[in-house]
Design a protein around this motif. Structure first.
Motif, PDB file in Angstrom:
ATOM      1  N   PHE A 386       0.831  -1.198   0.000  1.00 44.18           N
ATOM      2  CA  PHE A 386       0.000   0.000   0.000  1.00 44.18           C
ATOM      3  C   PHE A 386       0.873   1.259   0.000  1.00 44.18           C
ATOM      4  CE2 PHE A 386      -1.999   3.351   2.606  1.00 44.18           C
ATOM      5  CZ  PHE A 386      -3.108   3.623   1.829  1.00 44.18           C
ATOM      6  N   SER A 387       1.903   1.287   0.842  1.00 41.81           N
ATOM      7  CA  SER A 387       2.759   2.468   0.941  1.00 41.81           C
ATOM      8  C   SER A 387       3.611   2.637  -0.324  1.00 41.81           C
ATOM      9  CB  SER A 387       3.653   2.379   2.178  1.00 41.81           C
ATOM     10  OG  SER A 387       4.413   1.202   2.164  1.00 41.81           O
ATOM     11  N   ILE A 388       4.113   1.516  -0.873  1.00 41.19           N
ATOM     12  CA  ILE A 388       4.930   1.602  -2.094  1.00 41.19           C
ATOM     13  C   ILE A 388       4.077   2.075  -3.266  1.00 41.19           C
ATOM     14  CG2 ILE A 388       6.267   0.267  -3.769  1.00 41.19           C
ATOM     15  CD1 ILE A 388       7.106  -1.543  -1.391  1.00 41.19           C
ATOM     16  N   THR A 389       2.884   1.500  -3.387  1.00 37.99           N
ATOM     17  CA  THR A 389       1.975   1.909  -4.468  1.00 37.99           C
ATOM     18  C   THR A 389       1.588   3.380  -4.321  1.00 37.99           C
ATOM     19  OG1 THR A 389       1.064  -0.336  -4.565  1.00 37.99           O
ATOM     20  CG2 THR A 389      -0.216   1.408  -5.617  1.00 37.99           C
ATOM     21  N   GLY A 390       1.292   3.784  -3.075  1.00 33.81           N
ATOM     22  CA  GLY A 390       0.932   5.179  -2.834  1.00 33.81           C
ATOM     23  C   GLY A 390       2.054   6.129  -3.197  1.00 33.81           C
ATOM     24  N   TYR A 391       3.302   5.776  -2.806  1.00 34.69           N
ATOM     25  CA  TYR A 391       4.452   6.638  -3.105  1.00 34.69           C
ATOM     26  C   TYR A 391       4.645   6.776  -4.612  1.00 34.69           C
ATOM     27  CZ  TYR A 391       9.118   8.693  -2.857  1.00 34.69           C
ATOM     28  OH  TYR A 391      10.192   9.550  -3.001  1.00 34.69           O
ATOM     29  N   VAL A 392       4.619   5.648  -5.326  1.00 37.41           N
ATOM     30  CA  VAL A 392       4.850   5.672  -6.777  1.00 37.41           C
ATOM     31  C   VAL A 392       3.745   6.448  -7.486  1.00 37.41           C
ATOM     32  CG1 VAL A 392       4.996   4.248  -8.862  1.00 37.41           C
ATOM     33  CG2 VAL A 392       6.178   3.531  -6.771  1.00 37.41           C
ATOM     34  N   THR A 393       2.496   6.219  -7.068  1.00 39.65           N
ATOM     35  CA  THR A 393       1.360   6.900  -7.710  1.00 39.65           C
ATOM     36  C   THR A 393       1.446   8.414  -7.533  1.00 39.65           C
ATOM     37  OG1 THR A 393      -0.048   4.969  -7.304  1.00 39.65           O
ATOM     38  CG2 THR A 393      -1.150   7.047  -7.819  1.00 39.65           C
ATOM     39  N   ILE A 394       1.658   8.849  -6.294  1.00 41.54           N
ATOM     40  CA  ILE A 394       1.744  10.294  -6.040  1.00 41.54           C
ATOM     41  C   ILE A 394       2.972  10.891  -6.709  1.00 41.54           C
ATOM     42  CG2 ILE A 394       1.959  12.058  -4.241  1.00 41.54           C
ATOM     43  CD1 ILE A 394       0.409  10.226  -2.388  1.00 41.54           C
ATOM     44  N   ALA A 395       4.086  10.136  -6.743  1.00 43.09           N
ATOM     45  CA  ALA A 395       5.302  10.627  -7.403  1.00 43.09           C
ATOM     46  C   ALA A 395       5.056  10.859  -8.885  1.00 43.09           C
ATOM     47  CB  ALA A 395       6.444   9.643  -7.194  1.00 43.09           C
ATOM     48  N   VAL A 396       4.359   9.925  -9.541  1.00 38.33           N
ATOM     49  CA  VAL A 396       4.069  10.073 -10.978  1.00 38.33           C
ATOM     50  C   VAL A 396       3.184  11.293 -11.213  1.00 38.33           C
ATOM     51  CG1 VAL A 396       2.863   9.024 -12.930  1.00 38.33           C
ATOM     52  CG2 VAL A 396       4.366   7.623 -11.514  1.00 38.33           C
ATOM     53  N   ILE A 397       2.144  11.443 -10.371  1.00 37.46           N
ATOM     54  CA  ILE A 397       1.257  12.612 -10.495  1.00 37.46           C
ATOM     55  C   ILE A 397       2.053  13.899 -10.296  1.00 37.46           C
ATOM     56  CG2 ILE A 397      -0.693  13.820  -9.458  1.00 37.46           C
ATOM     57  CD1 ILE A 397      -1.826  11.040  -8.706  1.00 37.46           C
ATOM     58  N   SER A 398       2.942  13.882  -9.313  1.00 34.85           N
ATOM     59  CA  SER A 398       3.745  15.071  -9.007  1.00 34.85           C
ATOM     60  C   SER A 398       4.710  15.406 -10.136  1.00 34.85           C
ATOM     61  CB  SER A 398       4.506  14.842  -7.697  1.00 34.85           C
ATOM     62  OG  SER A 398       5.277  15.954  -7.363  1.00 34.85           O
TER      63      SER A 398
END
Length: 681
Positions: A386-398
């Motif tokens: 959950f944390s890895i997916t969240g980090y990658v997703t928000i990083a891509v959006i950012s």
């Protein structure tokens, strides 16, 4: 978080003493599931308190940049509001769920997360440093590519895409940090002890008295701010311009400005911080600046604008920056060294434990509290995926979004930041657990210099450096804050899931509330960021000039300025080194370079206020130490909250065009005679 000076130093030397068995006191009480800890009433109270504390932090941001700990105030007020709420419901027979210490922890976490965005969001530093108002004070880099004025939409959008990455980056490490390494996190532990005590019979009685004291001084501070407003009809008017030590001293920024906020801040800050501020003010405004001003026409041209970096302003800002960087570098190396050494010790300890486990089946002894807390802490797991997916997703959006907001900050700059950010977030969170020091803006300054130099002057490197500072600073700051909250939750049996959810909700609140509050200040007070005004935002110019130095080098500095900067840079390192060498007993008499640097640019008036606060607390502790320790933080919080919240009605009055009726000014005898002669003619 115990103390923030430009975000570089958050250290209060909190001593934590564990009671014999806290959890046996609460043995008969059921711990609600994590959904029962994040209640609607907790979020409503958190929202109200978040607005209150954001106004306070924003005012401090835009005046001196010194932010005291508001954890105690948040926990105390959260307890008071919900306890009052539940009592009323209980009397009417409508109470469905009792108020628990876990819910109290959720409120405290949410409020501190929301108000923390007002600081890490850079409204008094890097973000406002991008504006044309600050760029006018640094003419060396004021072209369109180096300027971005505040806008409510882009500020909210920027904070939403950069403020959550730090949360996801350290979630997988929570068990290692809290349970395995048993890091102390002094501020988080002290807050947990406070909340635990509120929910005992004796603690509840004391909390009620503390709230009463806070309310009295809140009212006094609010009405004192209201009274002062009537005398501020023009620039330099009112009690804030009272020449306490004479007009000559007033011109050198030595006066008591009757600010209840900074008297309260002085009561919370350690004595050495307040003394360091005063020492810095005397050294700069009483000694250095008059001597350098006499070199006008020799060291720098006599016909320069007062805001030019080639003149006296260059010495003021650059020497302050040198001290800040020297102090930040020393503490960065120190905390990093302690982090690596701590990791090495833990590795060796794990290795020894593994060998001993092979030889013996007897488990290591643990206390009842540790067993109970570890059991509850590991019950509601947050999956690593959950944390890895969240980090990658928000990083891509950012990576996609941030370059649309700041065209100068290319996508590949952000990719590099996000690759190294988790390691830096871990270092900051681990170092904070060992020392209670968060070096968030030190990492931000590293981003200013590296990304600014990489982009170059022709590609808008000044703005790119400031934006990169915001990206980095938000990641490492929220990572350390979340781990502090995990420690608080661990000691109050609050679920890790409720801690994470409340941190996310608080951060979301802050991403909206903080820009709106700043926007209100920006629109209501037209002279925001102007030296000598009510809200000079000193760190905005400091951060902008750091970015200019990172891009252009030292060519913008006047004669001998670089030499003086080197002296103060190494002087800051030397002072810190002496403080560590002489031992803890003598170190409390060694000034803090970071605090000394602040008055170099804005003067000593707020330092005098804070020293008055220290003097009040010192006398109180001498006369009645028990009551001073119990009620001092509550009195200080009342002074800060009342004066801080007065800015809300005063800003609405300014927006409505309502001006104070009286201007109270102080003139010398000669100036008064000239005015009388002019009026008589």
């Amino acid at each position: 978080m115990t103390l923030g000076i430009d975000g570089d130093l958050e250290h209060g030397g909190t001593e934590v003493v564990e009671a014999a068995s806290v959890e046996k006191t609460f043995e008969g009480q059921d711990v609600p599931p994590w959904q029962g800890q994040v209640t609607v009433r907790a979020m409503v109270v958190s929202l109200v308190l978040s607005v209150l504390f954001t106004f306070i932090v924003m005012k401090l941001n835009l005046t001196t940049g010194i932010i005291p700990s508001l954890n105690i105030s948040a926990g105390l007020l959260g307890f008071f509001f919900v306890k009052t709420w539940t009592k009323l419901l209980a009397k009417s027979g409508l109470l469905m769920q009792p108020f628990t210490r876990q819910e109290n922890t959720v409120i405290q976490t949410c409020v501190v997360a929301a108000s923390g965005i007002a600081f890490s969001g850079g409204f008094g530093s890097y973000m406002f440093g991008m504006s044309s108002d600050i760029a006018k004070q640094s003419p060396e880099a004021s072209s369109a590519k180096d300027v971005k004025d505040p806008g409510l939409g882009w500020m909210i959008g920027f904070l939403f895409v950069v403020s959550f990455l730090g949360l996801f980056s350290v979630v997988p490490l929570r068990k290692i940090m809290i349970v395995d390494f048993k890091l102390t996190y002094p501020s988080g532990t002290a807050t947990a002890h406070l909340i635990n005590s509120f929910h005992t019979t004796e603690g509840a009685k004391l909390a009620k008295k503390q709230v009463r004291a806070l309310g009295k001084f809140f009212s006094f501070s609010f009405f004192w701010g209201f009274f002062q407003w009537f005398f501020t009809a023009g620039d330099g008017c009112g009690f804030a311009s009272f020449p306490t030590f004479g007009l000559k001293a007033y011109q050198s920024q030595f006066f008591f400005d009757f600010s209840a906020t900074y008297v309260g801040v002085g009561m919370i800050c350690p004595y050495i911080i307040n003394i360091s501020l005063l020492v810095g003010g005397v050294l700069s405004w009483a000694v250095m600046w008059p001597l350098i001003a006499n070199k006008k026409g020799d060291w720098f041209p006599a016909d320069l604008k007062s805001s030019s970096l080639h003149g006296l302003q260059g010495y003021k800002v650059s020497i302050a920056i040198a001290m800040i960087l020297g102090d930040g570098l020393y503490n960065f190396v120190k905390v990093l060294g302690r982090t690596l050494f701590g990791l090495y010790k833990e590795f060796c300890k794990k290795k020894r434990d593994t060998i001993s486990d092979l030889d013996s089946d007897i488990p290591p002894s643990v206390t009842y509290d540790e067993k109970r807390r570890t059991e509850m802490f590991q019950r509601d797991r947050i999956p690593s995926w959950f944390s890895i997916t969240g980090y990658v997703t928000i990083a891509v959006i950012s990576i996609v979004t941030v370059p649309q907001i700041f065209h100068q900050l290319k996508w590949y700059y952000i990719v590099v930041i996000y690759i190294i950010a988790p390691a830096l977030a871990f270092c900051n969170a681990y170092g904070c657990g060992l020392t209670d020091w968060s070096l968030a803006s030190t990492y931000g300054k590293l981003a200013i210099f590296t990304i600014g130099a990489w982009a170059g002057a022709s590609q808008g490197g000044v703005l790119a450096g400031l934006a990169a500072c915001g990206v980095m600073m938000n990641i490492v700051s929220t990572a350390a804050d979340l781990m502090q909250d995990f420690k608080t939750g661990y000691m109050t049996l609050a679920s890790p899931r409720s801690m994470f959810v409340s941190q996310v909700l608080g951060t979301s609140m802050g991403c909206v509330i903080s820009p709106c509050v700043f926007w209100l200040f920006y629109k209501a007070f037209g002279n925001l960021g102007v030296p000598g005004s009510a809200y000079p935002a000193p760190y905005a110019l400091v951060y902008r000039n750091m970015s200019i130095l990172g891009v252009d080098g030292f060519s913008a500095l006047p004669r001998y300025c670089l030499t003086l900067c080197c002296v103060f840079f190494f002087g800051a390192i030397g002072i810190n080194l002496i403080g560590d060498v002489v031992g803890e007993k003598c170190a409390k008499f060694i000034p803090v370079p970071m605090a000394m640097a602040i008055p170099f640019y804005i003067g000593s008036y707020f330092a005098i206020d804070m020293c008055v606060g220290s003097l009040i607390l010192f006398i109180w502790q001498t006369v009645d130490k028990a009551n001073a320790d119990a009620f001092g933080p509550a009195v200080a919080s009342g002074l800060i909250c009342g004066d801080g919240i007065w800015t809300l009605p005063s800003s609405f009055l300014a927006l409505a065009g309502v001006k104070p009726p009286i201007c109270m000014k102080f003139l010398s005898r000669r100036e008064n005679a000239e005015v009388d002669a002019f009026l008589g003619s």
